[in-house]
Design a protein around this motif. Structure first.
Motif, PDB file in Angstrom:
ATOM      1  N   ALA A 205       0.872  -1.182   0.000  1.00  0.00           N
ATOM      2  CA  ALA A 205       0.000   0.000   0.000  1.00  0.00           C
ATOM      3  C   ALA A 205       0.904   1.224   0.000  1.00  0.00           C
ATOM      4  O   ALA A 205       1.448   1.606   1.036  1.00  0.00           O
ATOM      5  N   TYR A 206       1.069   1.825  -1.157  1.00  0.00           N
ATOM      6  CA  TYR A 206       1.998   2.953  -1.306  1.00  0.00           C
ATOM      7  C   TYR A 206       1.284   4.282  -1.109  1.00  0.00           C
ATOM      8  O   TYR A 206       0.246   4.544  -1.734  1.00  0.00           O
ATOM      9  N   PHE A 207       1.837   5.123  -0.239  1.00  0.00           N
ATOM     10  CA  PHE A 207       1.345   6.487  -0.022  1.00  0.00           C
ATOM     11  C   PHE A 207       2.557   7.408  -0.129  1.00  0.00           C
ATOM     12  O   PHE A 207       3.438   7.399   0.736  1.00  0.00           O
ATOM     13  N   GLY A 208       2.613   8.176  -1.194  1.00  0.00           N
ATOM     14  CA  GLY A 208       3.782   9.035  -1.379  1.00  0.00           C
ATOM     15  C   GLY A 208       3.693   9.765  -2.698  1.00  0.00           C
ATOM     16  O   GLY A 208       2.675   9.715  -3.400  1.00  0.00           O
ATOM     17  N   PRO A 209       4.757  10.457  -3.059  1.00  0.00           N
ATOM     18  CA  PRO A 209       4.759  11.158  -4.346  1.00  0.00           C
ATOM     19  C   PRO A 209       4.791  10.167  -5.508  1.00  0.00           C
ATOM     20  O   PRO A 209       5.318   9.058  -5.364  1.00  0.00           O
ATOM     21  N   GLU A 210       4.234  10.580  -6.609  1.00  0.00           N
ATOM     22  CA  GLU A 210       4.287   9.738  -7.803  1.00  0.00           C
ATOM     23  C   GLU A 210       5.733   9.720  -8.289  1.00  0.00           C
ATOM     24  O   GLU A 210       6.298  10.762  -8.634  1.00  0.00           O
ATOM     25  N   ILE A 211       6.345   8.537  -8.292  1.00  0.00           N
ATOM     26  CA  ILE A 211       7.775   8.413  -8.592  1.00  0.00           C
ATOM     27  C   ILE A 211       7.978   8.125 -10.078  1.00  0.00           C
ATOM     28  O   ILE A 211       7.404   7.183 -10.614  1.00  0.00           O
ATOM     29  N   LYS A 212       8.797   8.956 -10.711  1.00  0.00           N
ATOM     30  CA  LYS A 212       9.097   8.761 -12.126  1.00  0.00           C
ATOM     31  C   LYS A 212      10.610   8.651 -12.316  1.00  0.00           C
ATOM     32  O   LYS A 212      11.191   9.234 -13.245  1.00  0.00           O
ATOM     33  N   VAL A 213      11.247   7.926 -11.408  1.00  0.00           N
ATOM     34  CA  VAL A 213      12.669   7.616 -11.531  1.00  0.00           C
ATOM     35  C   VAL A 213      12.846   6.116 -11.301  1.00  0.00           C
ATOM     36  O   VAL A 213      11.921   5.431 -10.884  1.00  0.00           O
ATOM     37  N   GLY A 214      14.046   5.640 -11.573  1.00  0.00           N
ATOM     38  CA  GLY A 214      14.324   4.224 -11.372  1.00  0.00           C
ATOM     39  C   GLY A 214      14.748   3.558 -12.662  1.00  0.00           C
ATOM     40  O   GLY A 214      14.706   4.165 -13.745  1.00  0.00           O
ATOM     41  N   PRO A 215      15.198   2.317 -12.564  1.00  0.00           N
ATOM     42  CA  PRO A 215      15.633   1.611 -13.782  1.00  0.00           C
ATOM     43  C   PRO A 215      14.461   1.390 -14.726  1.00  0.00           C
ATOM     44  O   PRO A 215      13.392   0.937 -14.306  1.00  0.00           O
ATOM     45  N   PRO A 216      14.627   1.721 -16.016  1.00  0.00           N
ATOM     46  CA  PRO A 216      13.525   1.535 -16.981  1.00  0.00           C
ATOM     47  C   PRO A 216      13.330   0.065 -17.329  1.00  0.00           C
ATOM     48  O   PRO A 216      14.252  -0.755 -17.226  1.00  0.00           O
ATOM     49  N   GLN A 217      12.135  -0.252 -17.750  1.00  0.00           N
ATOM     50  CA  GLN A 217      11.830  -1.592 -18.246  1.00  0.00           C
ATOM     51  C   GLN A 217      12.440  -1.744 -19.654  1.00  0.00           C
ATOM     52  O   GLN A 217      12.785  -0.749 -20.290  1.00  0.00           O
ATOM     53  N   PRO A 218      12.583  -2.986 -20.148  1.00  0.00           N
ATOM     54  CA  PRO A 218      13.136  -3.172 -21.495  1.00  0.00           C
ATOM     55  C   PRO A 218      12.410  -2.306 -22.526  1.00  0.00           C
ATOM     56  O   PRO A 218      11.193  -2.137 -22.472  1.00  0.00           O
ATOM     57  N   ALA A 219      13.178  -1.758 -23.455  1.00  0.00           N
ATOM     58  CA  ALA A 219      12.647  -0.764 -24.391  1.00  0.00           C
ATOM     59  C   ALA A 219      11.569  -1.345 -25.296  1.00  0.00           C
ATOM     60  O   ALA A 219      11.586  -2.526 -25.663  1.00  0.00           O
ATOM     61  N   LEU A 220      10.606  -0.471 -25.659  1.00  0.00           N
ATOM     62  CA  LEU A 220       9.595  -0.794 -26.658  1.00  0.00           C
ATOM     63  C   LEU A 220      10.146  -0.351 -28.009  1.00  0.00           C
ATOM     64  O   LEU A 220      10.427   0.832 -28.210  1.00  0.00           O
ATOM     65  N   ASN A 221      10.305  -1.289 -28.930  1.00  0.00           N
ATOM     66  CA  ASN A 221      10.903  -1.000 -30.231  1.00  0.00           C
ATOM     67  C   ASN A 221       9.837  -1.013 -31.314  1.00  0.00           C
ATOM     68  O   ASN A 221       9.069  -1.967 -31.434  1.00  0.00           O
ATOM     69  N   ILE A 222       9.808   0.057 -32.116  1.00  0.00           N
ATOM     70  CA  ILE A 222       8.846   0.159 -33.213  1.00  0.00           C
ATOM     71  C   ILE A 222       9.606   0.412 -34.515  1.00  0.00           C
ATOM     72  O   ILE A 222      10.582   1.184 -34.530  1.00  0.00           O
ATOM     73  N   ASP A 223       9.202  -0.270 -35.572  1.00  0.00           N
ATOM     74  CA  ASP A 223       9.811  -0.092 -36.893  1.00  0.00           C
ATOM     75  C   ASP A 223      11.324  -0.334 -36.858  1.00  0.00           C
ATOM     76  O   ASP A 223      12.118   0.448 -37.383  1.00  0.00           O
ATOM     77  N   MET A 224      11.728  -1.418 -36.215  1.00  0.00           N
ATOM     78  CA  MET A 224      13.153  -1.761 -36.127  1.00  0.00           C
ATOM     79  C   MET A 224      13.382  -3.192 -36.598  1.00  0.00           C
ATOM     80  O   MET A 224      14.190  -3.931 -36.024  1.00  0.00           O
ATOM     81  N   ASP A 225      12.666  -3.584 -37.646  1.00  0.00           N
ATOM     82  CA  ASP A 225      12.819  -4.914 -38.255  1.00  0.00           C
ATOM     83  C   ASP A 225      12.739  -6.034 -37.214  1.00  0.00           C
ATOM     84  O   ASP A 225      11.762  -6.123 -36.496  1.00  0.00           O
ATOM     85  N   ALA A 226      13.807  -6.816 -37.104  1.00  0.00           N
ATOM     86  CA  ALA A 226      13.756  -7.971 -36.209  1.00  0.00           C
ATOM     87  C   ALA A 226      13.691  -7.580 -34.734  1.00  0.00           C
ATOM     88  O   ALA A 226      13.305  -8.388 -33.888  1.00  0.00           O
ATOM     89  N   PHE A 227      14.060  -6.342 -34.422  1.00  0.00           N
ATOM     90  CA  PHE A 227      14.036  -5.905 -33.018  1.00  0.00           C
ATOM     91  C   PHE A 227      12.675  -5.334 -32.605  1.00  0.00           C
ATOM     92  O   PHE A 227      12.468  -5.006 -31.443  1.00  0.00           O
ATOM     93  N   THR A 228      11.768  -5.207 -33.559  1.00  0.00           N
ATOM     94  CA  THR A 228      10.449  -4.677 -33.233  1.00  0.00           C
ATOM     95  C   THR A 228       9.731  -5.618 -32.265  1.00  0.00           C
ATOM     96  O   THR A 228       9.640  -6.815 -32.505  1.00  0.00           O
ATOM     97  N   ASN A 229       9.245  -5.053 -31.165  1.00  0.00           N
ATOM     98  CA  ASN A 229       8.555  -5.890 -30.178  1.00  0.00           C
ATOM     99  C   ASN A 229       7.196  -5.339 -29.763  1.00  0.00           C
ATOM    100  O   ASN A 229       6.624  -5.786 -28.769  1.00  0.00           O
ATOM    101  N   VAL A 230       6.687  -4.336 -30.469  1.00  0.00           N
ATOM    102  CA  VAL A 230       5.335  -3.848 -30.216  1.00  0.00           C
ATOM    103  C   VAL A 230       4.524  -3.957 -31.490  1.00  0.00           C
ATOM    104  O   VAL A 230       5.057  -3.895 -32.609  1.00  0.00           O
ATOM    105  N   GLU A 231       3.208  -4.120 -31.340  1.00  0.00           N
ATOM    106  CA  GLU A 231       2.331  -4.257 -32.500  1.00  0.00           C
ATOM    107  C   GLU A 231       1.917  -2.896 -33.038  1.00  0.00           C
ATOM    108  O   GLU A 231       1.676  -2.733 -34.241  1.00  0.00           O
TER     109      GLU A 231
END
Length: 379
Positions: A205-231
Motif C-alpha cells: 500500500a503505497y502512499f507518497g509522491p508519484e515516482i518517475k525515476v528508477g531503472p527503466p523496463q526493457p525498451a519498446l521498439n517500433i519499426d526496427m525490423d527484427a528488433f520490433t517488439n510492439v504491434e
C-alpha cells in the motif's frame, strides 16, 4: 493458454485457494487494468451451460458478497512466465453478470472486481482521532487493519510536514479509511494505491509522491525490423497543457495575501524530455489563502504535476514477443519512433488480456517534453 504462460486463479474470503480444474477449463478470458491515478480492476469471463455448477457457485458467492458481516470474495491472478510466478492482480469481486445461452450455444458468466482498496471503502470510521500524528503515521495505522489481506503499508513522510499540536487541534477521520487516505493524499500532493507483489498473496500500500525515476523496463521498439517488439505505437503532443499554479499565503499581521508561483520541481519526477512543455496558462489558487504555508505549497505542487505530461503515447504488444510483462507506474524506453519521441516514458496504464494461446497488453505512456534527455535509450 500458451505453454510459455501459465495462469493461476485463486478465489476465497481473505485467504483465497486455487480454484478447481473445471473452473479453469471454463475460463475464456481474463482482463486486468492497472492505471496511475485510478483504481485497478479485473474481469473474468467463463463459458457456461445451463447445467454448469458455476451458475450456483457464483450465485452463492454474489449473495455472500452483499452482506456487511462477511468479507468480500477475494480474487488473485498469478501469471507464471518463463517459470517465474508473478501476481498480476489481487482484489475482490464486486459484480456478477450472467448471459444465458441461446439456440444450443453456451452462455457466459462475467465476474468483475476492483483491487483491495475496495475493502478499505466498506465501513465508515468517522470520528476516529489521530492526536499528534503526522499524515504518514495515520496512513500506516489505518493500513495495519488490513494485514490479513497481505497488505504492507509504505507511507512516505510529506515533503512539507504539518504535525498537529494536540492543544491546538486533533485530526479526526471523516468517512471510510479509503476516503480519508485519499483526502490526505490530495492535501500533500501524494498518490495512494495498492499494488500486488512482490510475492503472491502480498500487496504494497503505497502512499507518497508519484515516482518517475528508477531503472527503466526493457525498451519498446517500433519499426526496427527484427528488433520490433510492439504491434502498434501512436503519439500525441498537446502544447497547451502546461499550467503554472499560483498559491496564496496570508501575512498573519497584515492579513494581506502573498502570491507564490509553484513550478513543477520534484526530485522524484525529473524531466524526461529535453524540450519541456511550454507554460500556456496560469491558475490562481485563491482557495489556498486559508491554509498554512506548508499546506498551500503542497496543493500547488499537486496542481503543477497534473499539467506537465503534454506528450502521450498508446500502443499494444504481445507479451511473449516482448519477453516480460510491461508494468504500469514505471519507466520504459521507446526506440525507433524518431528524434522527437524516442526516449524514456512513464507508463501511466496497462491493460492485460490473457486467454488460451494469447497474452496481449495495451498501454498508455506519458512524458513532460519532446526529445530524449539521454543520448541513447537503454535496451
Amino acid at each position: 493458454m500458451s505453454s510459455a504462460v501459465h495462469l493461476s486463479l485463486l478465489i476465497g474470503p481473505i485467504a483465497p485457494i486455487p480454484v478447481p480444474a473445471m473452473m479453469i477449463d471454463a475460463l475464456e478470458e481474463a482482463t486486468v487494468t492497472t492505471a496511475a491515478g485510478s483504481v485497478s480492476g479485473f474481469q473474468l469471463r467463463f463459458k457456461v451451460t445451463r447445467k454448469s455448477e458455476l451458475n450456483t457457485i457464483f450465485l452463492i458467492a454474489a449473495g455472500n458478497n452483499t452482506s456487511a458481516g462477511t468479507p468480500p470474495l477475494r480474487v488473485v491472478l498469478i501469471v507464471t512466465l518463463a517459470g517465474k510466478p508473478e501476481p498480476v492482480f489481487d482484489g475482490v469481486m464486486t459484480n456478477v453478470e450472467v448471459q444465458a445461452g441461446q439456440q444450443g450455444q453456451p452462455g457466459s458468466i462475467t465476474i468483475t472486481g476492483e483491487d483491495l482498496t475496495k475493502v478499505m471503502d466498506l465501513l465508515d470510521f468517522s470520528g476516529t482521532p489521530y492526536p499528534a500524528m503526522p499524515i504518514s503515521a495515520r496512513v500506516a495505522l489505518i493500513c495495519a487493519k488490513y494485514a490479513a489481506f497481505g497488505i504492507v503499508p509504505l507511507p512516505i513522510p510529506a515533503l512539507f510536514p504539518d504535525v498537529p499540536i494536540p492543544v491546538e487541534r486533533v485530526p479526526a477521520q471523516q468517512g471510510t479509511d479509503l476516503a480519508y487516505i485519499r483526502q490526505m493524499a490530495e492535501q500533500v500532493g501524494y498518490v495512494f494505491y495498492i499494488e500486488p507483489g512482490p510475492a503472491p498473496m502480498t500487496n504494497v500500500a503505497y502512499f507518497g509522491p508519484e515516482i518517475k525515476v528508477g531503472p527503466p523496463q526493457p525498451a519498446l521498439n517500433i519499426d526496427m525490423d527484427a528488433f520490433t517488439n510492439v504491434e502498434s505505437l501512436n503519439f500525441s503532443f498537446d502544447p497547451t497543457k502546461g499550467v503554472l499554479p499560483i498559491v496564496f499565503i496570508q501575512n498573519p499581521l497584515t492579513r494581506a495575501p502573498i502570491p507564490i508561483p509553484i513550478p513543477d520541481l520534484n526530485p522524484l519526477q525529473p524531466p524526461l524530455g529535453l524540450i519541456p512543455t511550454p507554460l500556456a496558462n496560469i491558475r490562481m489558487m485563491k482557495d489556498t489563502a486559508s491554509d498554512n504555508p506548508m499546506q498551500a505549497i503542497s496543493k500547488g505542487l499537486n496542481e503543477a504535476k497534473k499539467s506537465q505530461d503534454a506528450v502521450t503515447a498508446s500502443g499494444a504488444l504481445d507479451v511473449l514477443r516482448y519477453g516480460r510483462m510491461l508494468k504500469a507506474r514505471r519507466l520504459v524506453g521507446v526506440r525507433g519512433a524518431g528524434v522527437a519521441y524516442d526516449g524514456l516514458y512513464y507508463v501511466s496504464s496497462v491493460t492485460s488480456t490473457i486467454g488460451r494461446g494469447k497474452f496481449r497488453q495495451s498501454f498508455n505512456l506519458t512524458r513532460n517534453g519532446l526529445v530524449s534527455i539521454t543520448p541513447t535509450v537503454p535496451v
